[in-house]
Design a protein around this motif. Structure first.
Motif, PDB file in Angstrom:
ATOM      1  N   LEU A   1       5.971  -5.839  14.275  1.00  0.00           N
ATOM      2  CA  LEU A   1       5.051  -6.717  13.555  1.00  0.00           C
ATOM      3  C   LEU A   1       3.602  -6.285  13.766  1.00  0.00           C
ATOM      4  CD1 LEU A   1       4.994  -9.269  11.796  1.00  0.00           C
ATOM      5  CD2 LEU A   1       4.798 -10.580  13.898  1.00  0.00           C
ATOM      6  N   ILE A   2       3.276  -5.919  14.992  1.00  0.00           N
ATOM      7  CA  ILE A   2       1.911  -5.454  15.283  1.00  0.00           C
ATOM      8  C   ILE A   2       1.625  -4.141  14.561  1.00  0.00           C
ATOM      9  CG2 ILE A   2       0.451  -4.543  17.145  1.00  0.00           C
ATOM     10  CD1 ILE A   2       1.744  -6.720  18.944  1.00  0.00           C
ATOM     11  N   VAL A   3       2.605  -3.237  14.524  1.00  0.00           N
ATOM     12  CA  VAL A   3       2.420  -1.964  13.821  1.00  0.00           C
ATOM     13  C   VAL A   3       2.207  -2.199  12.333  1.00  0.00           C
ATOM     14  CG1 VAL A   3       3.587   0.175  13.144  1.00  0.00           C
ATOM     15  CG2 VAL A   3       3.649  -0.569  15.518  1.00  0.00           C
ATOM     16  N   ILE A   4       2.992  -3.070  11.718  1.00  0.00           N
ATOM     17  CA  ILE A   4       2.828  -3.362  10.292  1.00  0.00           C
ATOM     18  C   ILE A   4       1.476  -4.010  10.032  1.00  0.00           C
ATOM     19  CG2 ILE A   4       3.679  -4.811   8.405  1.00  0.00           C
ATOM     20  CD1 ILE A   4       6.495  -4.213   9.354  1.00  0.00           C
ATOM     21  N   GLY A   5       1.055  -4.914  10.908  1.00  0.00           N
ATOM     22  CA  GLY A   5      -0.251  -5.546  10.759  1.00  0.00           C
ATOM     23  C   GLY A   5      -1.387  -4.545  10.886  1.00  0.00           C
ATOM     24  N   ALA A   6      -1.294  -3.644  11.864  1.00  0.00           N
ATOM     25  CA  ALA A   6      -2.326  -2.619  12.043  1.00  0.00           C
ATOM     26  C   ALA A   6      -2.386  -1.681  10.843  1.00  0.00           C
ATOM     27  CB  ALA A   6      -2.068  -1.834  13.321  1.00  0.00           C
ATOM     28  N   MET A   7      -1.234  -1.329  10.314  1.00  0.00           N
ATOM     29  CA  MET A   7      -1.210  -0.479   9.117  1.00  0.00           C
ATOM     30  C   MET A   7      -1.869  -1.183   7.940  1.00  0.00           C
ATOM     31  SD  MET A   7       2.594   1.205   9.493  1.00  0.00           S
ATOM     32  CE  MET A   7       2.737   1.503   7.770  1.00  0.00           C
ATOM     33  N   GLY A   8      -1.662  -2.467   7.818  1.00  0.00           N
ATOM     34  CA  GLY A   8      -2.288  -3.221   6.741  1.00  0.00           C
ATOM     35  C   GLY A   8      -3.802  -3.255   6.863  1.00  0.00           C
TER      36      GLY A   8
END
Length: 68
Positions: free
Chosen positions: A35-42
């Motif tokens: 979830l943190i990786v997807i948020g950072a990518m966003g």
């Protein structure tokens, strides 16, 4: 947002699939890491496209300090 949801539900590879597999085995640390990786990518993609927009459409942006 739709691509993230579809990748999570219908994929056999990727971060979303990893999160779904981890949640079924109750590995919550891995779920939150994904979830943190997807948020950072966003956030990174948003900033990248904001910079591109400012550089490619300088004619469309007004100076907020100028008088009309």
């Amino acid at each position: 947002m739709g691509s993230v949801i579809s990748e999570t539900v219908a994929s056999n590879l990727g971060i979303g699939y990893l999160m779904m597999a981890a949640s079924s085995s109750m590995d919550m640390a891995l779920v939150f890491a994904g979830l943190i990786v997807i948020g950072a990518m966003g956030v990174v993609m948003y900033e990248l496209f904001a910079i591109l927009e400012k550089r490619l459409t300088r004619w469309a942006h007004r100076n907020p300090n100028s008088a009309m």
